[in-house]
Design a protein around this motif. Sequence first.
Motif, PDB file in Angstrom:
ATOM      1  N   LYS A   1       0.826  -1.208   0.000  1.00  0.00           N
ATOM      2  CA  LYS A   1       0.000   0.000   0.000  1.00  0.00           C
ATOM      3  C   LYS A   1       0.859   1.257   0.000  1.00  0.00           C
ATOM      4  O   LYS A   1       0.519   2.259  -0.646  1.00  0.00           O
ATOM      5  N   LEU A   2       1.974   1.214   0.726  1.00  0.00           N
ATOM      6  CA  LEU A   2       2.880   2.363   0.736  1.00  0.00           C
ATOM      7  C   LEU A   2       3.481   2.581  -0.649  1.00  0.00           C
ATOM      8  O   LEU A   2       3.596   3.718  -1.117  1.00  0.00           O
ATOM      9  N   SER A   3       3.867   1.490  -1.300  1.00  0.00           N
ATOM     10  CA  SER A   3       4.426   1.591  -2.652  1.00  0.00           C
ATOM     11  C   SER A   3       3.400   2.178  -3.617  1.00  0.00           C
ATOM     12  O   SER A   3       3.725   3.022  -4.462  1.00  0.00           O
ATOM     13  N   SER A   4       2.153   1.732  -3.481  1.00  0.00           N
ATOM     14  CA  SER A   4       1.086   2.260  -4.334  1.00  0.00           C
ATOM     15  C   SER A   4       0.838   3.741  -4.057  1.00  0.00           C
ATOM     16  O   SER A   4       0.634   4.538  -4.980  1.00  0.00           O
TER      17      SER A   4
ATOM     18  N   PRO B   1      11.313  -0.314   6.034  1.00  0.00           N
ATOM     19  CA  PRO B   1      10.196  -0.779   6.866  1.00  0.00           C
ATOM     20  C   PRO B   1      10.161  -0.152   8.258  1.00  0.00           C
ATOM     21  O   PRO B   1       9.108  -0.156   8.905  1.00  0.00           O
ATOM     22  N   LYS B   2      11.291   0.358   8.711  1.00  0.00           N
ATOM     23  CA  LYS B   2      11.335   0.972  10.042  1.00  0.00           C
ATOM     24  C   LYS B   2      10.758   2.387  10.020  1.00  0.00           C
ATOM     25  O   LYS B   2      10.078   2.802  10.962  1.00  0.00           O
ATOM     26  N   THR B   3      11.031   3.138   8.959  1.00  0.00           N
ATOM     27  CA  THR B   3      10.578   4.524   8.877  1.00  0.00           C
ATOM     28  C   THR B   3       9.330   4.682   8.019  1.00  0.00           C
ATOM     29  O   THR B   3       8.670   5.722   8.053  1.00  0.00           O
ATOM     30  N   LEU B   4       9.022   3.646   7.215  1.00  0.00           N
ATOM     31  CA  LEU B   4       7.885   3.649   6.278  1.00  0.00           C
ATOM     32  C   LEU B   4       7.988   4.779   5.256  1.00  0.00           C
ATOM     33  O   LEU B   4       6.976   5.301   4.772  1.00  0.00           O
ATOM     34  N   SER B   5       9.205   5.152   4.910  1.00  0.00           N
ATOM     35  CA  SER B   5       9.441   6.165   3.881  1.00  0.00           C
ATOM     36  C   SER B   5      10.557   5.690   2.958  1.00  0.00           C
ATOM     37  O   SER B   5      11.256   4.700   3.248  1.00  0.00           O
ATOM     38  N   SER B   6      10.742   6.379   1.842  1.00  0.00           N
ATOM     39  CA  SER B   6      11.789   6.008   0.898  1.00  0.00           C
ATOM     40  C   SER B   6      13.157   6.052   1.562  1.00  0.00           C
ATOM     41  O   SER B   6      13.417   6.898   2.424  1.00  0.00           O
ATOM     42  N   ILE B   7      14.010   5.146   1.125  1.00  0.00           N
ATOM     43  CA  ILE B   7      15.349   5.129   1.711  1.00  0.00           C
ATOM     44  C   ILE B   7      16.156   6.335   1.232  1.00  0.00           C
ATOM     45  O   ILE B   7      15.936   6.864   0.151  1.00  0.00           O
ATOM     46  N   SER B   8      17.088   6.737   2.067  1.00  0.00           N
ATOM     47  CA  SER B   8      18.041   7.786   1.711  1.00  0.00           C
ATOM     48  C   SER B   8      19.419   7.258   2.062  1.00  0.00           C
ATOM     49  O   SER B   8      19.727   7.042   3.231  1.00  0.00           O
ATOM     50  N   SER B   9      20.226   7.005   1.043  1.00  0.00           N
ATOM     51  CA  SER B   9      21.491   6.325   1.270  1.00  0.00           C
ATOM     52  C   SER B   9      22.563   6.842   0.327  1.00  0.00           C
ATOM     53  O   SER B   9      22.273   7.300  -0.784  1.00  0.00           O
ATOM     54  N   LYS B  10      23.806   6.750   0.776  1.00  0.00           N
ATOM     55  CA  LYS B  10      24.941   7.103  -0.073  1.00  0.00           C
ATOM     56  C   LYS B  10      25.257   5.979  -1.067  1.00  0.00           C
ATOM     57  O   LYS B  10      26.001   6.180  -2.019  1.00  0.00           O
ATOM     58  N   VAL B  11      24.668   4.799  -0.826  1.00  0.00           N
ATOM     59  CA  VAL B  11      24.897   3.651  -1.707  1.00  0.00           C
ATOM     60  C   VAL B  11      24.048   3.799  -2.967  1.00  0.00           C
ATOM     61  O   VAL B  11      22.836   3.942  -2.893  1.00  0.00           O
ATOM     62  N   SER B  12      24.704   3.775  -4.122  1.00  0.00           N
ATOM     63  CA  SER B  12      23.993   3.920  -5.401  1.00  0.00           C
ATOM     64  C   SER B  12      23.373   2.612  -5.865  1.00  0.00           C
ATOM     65  O   SER B  12      22.275   2.605  -6.427  1.00  0.00           O
ATOM     66  N   SER B  13      24.083   1.516  -5.661  1.00  0.00           N
ATOM     67  CA  SER B  13      23.541   0.210  -6.042  1.00  0.00           C
ATOM     68  C   SER B  13      24.184  -0.881  -5.198  1.00  0.00           C
ATOM     69  O   SER B  13      25.277  -0.712  -4.653  1.00  0.00           O
ATOM     70  N   VAL B  14      23.475  -1.997  -5.118  1.00  0.00           N
ATOM     71  CA  VAL B  14      23.928  -3.166  -4.361  1.00  0.00           C
ATOM     72  C   VAL B  14      23.872  -4.368  -5.289  1.00  0.00           C
ATOM     73  O   VAL B  14      22.856  -4.606  -5.943  1.00  0.00           O
ATOM     74  N   THR B  15      24.951  -5.129  -5.352  1.00  0.00           N
ATOM     75  CA  THR B  15      24.959  -6.363  -6.146  1.00  0.00           C
ATOM     76  C   THR B  15      25.276  -7.534  -5.231  1.00  0.00           C
ATOM     77  O   THR B  15      26.288  -7.528  -4.526  1.00  0.00           O
ATOM     78  N   VAL B  16      24.391  -8.517  -5.231  1.00  0.00           N
ATOM     79  CA  VAL B  16      24.570  -9.730  -4.427  1.00  0.00           C
ATOM     80  C   VAL B  16      24.861 -10.895  -5.361  1.00  0.00           C
ATOM     81  O   VAL B  16      24.206 -11.049  -6.402  1.00  0.00           O
ATOM     82  N   VAL B  17      25.833 -11.705  -4.994  1.00  0.00           N
ATOM     83  CA  VAL B  17      26.126 -12.938  -5.724  1.00  0.00           C
ATOM     84  C   VAL B  17      25.892 -14.101  -4.772  1.00  0.00           C
ATOM     85  O   VAL B  17      26.469 -14.152  -3.685  1.00  0.00           O
ATOM     86  N   HIS B  18      25.012 -15.021  -5.180  1.00  0.00           N
ATOM     87  CA  HIS B  18      24.655 -16.157  -4.333  1.00  0.00           C
ATOM     88  C   HIS B  18      25.049 -17.448  -5.037  1.00  0.00           C
ATOM     89  O   HIS B  18      24.948 -17.544  -6.263  1.00  0.00           O
ATOM     90  N   GLN B  19      25.459 -18.439  -4.260  1.00  0.00           N
ATOM     91  CA  GLN B  19      25.973 -19.677  -4.849  1.00  0.00           C
ATOM     92  C   GLN B  19      24.920 -20.748  -5.085  1.00  0.00           C
ATOM     93  O   GLN B  19      25.239 -21.803  -5.647  1.00  0.00           O
TER      94      GLN B  19
END
Length: 330
Positions: free
Chosen positions: A121-124, A257-275
């Motif tokens: 609902k927040l995303s909508s 989920p803690k603030t229920l608002s859009s994130i604000s971060s210095k990180v531009s992107s995150v890449t996860v590699v899973h085995q």
Amino acid sequence: MITRFTISKIIALVVGLLCLLIAFNYNTKNSFSINGSAYGTSWSVTSSEFIADHHHKNIIKIINNIDMVASNYKSDSEVSVINDNAVTTEFVISDHLYKILTIAKEVHNQSDGLYDITLGKLSSKMGFSPNFNDDLFHTSNNKFLLQNPNKLTKSTKDWFDLSSIAKGYSVQLIHEYLLENNLNNHLIDIGGEVIINGSIHGKPWKVGIQDPSSFIDKPIYVINNLDNKFLSIATSGEYRNFKILDDGKKITHTINPKTLSSISSKVSSVTVVHQSSATYADAYATAFNVMGETKAINFANENDIAVMLTFTNEEGTNLKFSKKWYDLKL
């Protein structure tokens, strides 16, 4: 005595052998690819082995099946029907939805609630997904109960939003289908959720990770599976999925989920590699995106997860890696 009939047979045999040789040489130098659109993005499957028409159709069927399970854009999808139903109703859900929700619940608990699929609902309300003209008041996070066999009970009227995990789940299903049909060398990509397995004519697959500071397709890092037969790769970031409000404020599609608002971060992107799993890679990428730099690296190191964080500022782009990233020799 050699007759014309014998000569014609020999010529036909030679021509046939030449055709086989040409086909063999062609197949060892080229790859086979199928592609299409789904989930509001594009998908492709590439293999060094020929992908027959029936495999093509079955892969499309897998993609469409998960769309009808997890899409918030289809009012008749399984998750949309559940979102629209009354609280405390017990649902008997599909195997696919049960598996998706089980993994989502696990990552939610593991990340101390920083990964949450009940913020639909927040995303909508922010304009990143449809609302079907419904009330968009969000009440509480992650209030649902899963029980075997395949039973789900919601405790609130909040909506599931599976956009952070469904593409990874689809990629995983396609990978498993290809293995079952002896198509062991493949690259699967659905909107940037990727699996690479085996090789491409004896050489490792290569996957470029987009530079968040570039407006054209430009890799900032290239991953290969030289030392790993299987790798799943998922990238999450706000650099192309955001809105500027009338007052000039920037909002992004990932919600804390803690603030229920859009994130604000210095990180531009995150890449996860899973085995082992594209589903987990997809979910973890969103969780790390919410966590920010310090929490993400600490969590990844504590849980033996390979992650790359990308930072972009006036001085350029910088990368930071977890210990597992180095262990995998990526």
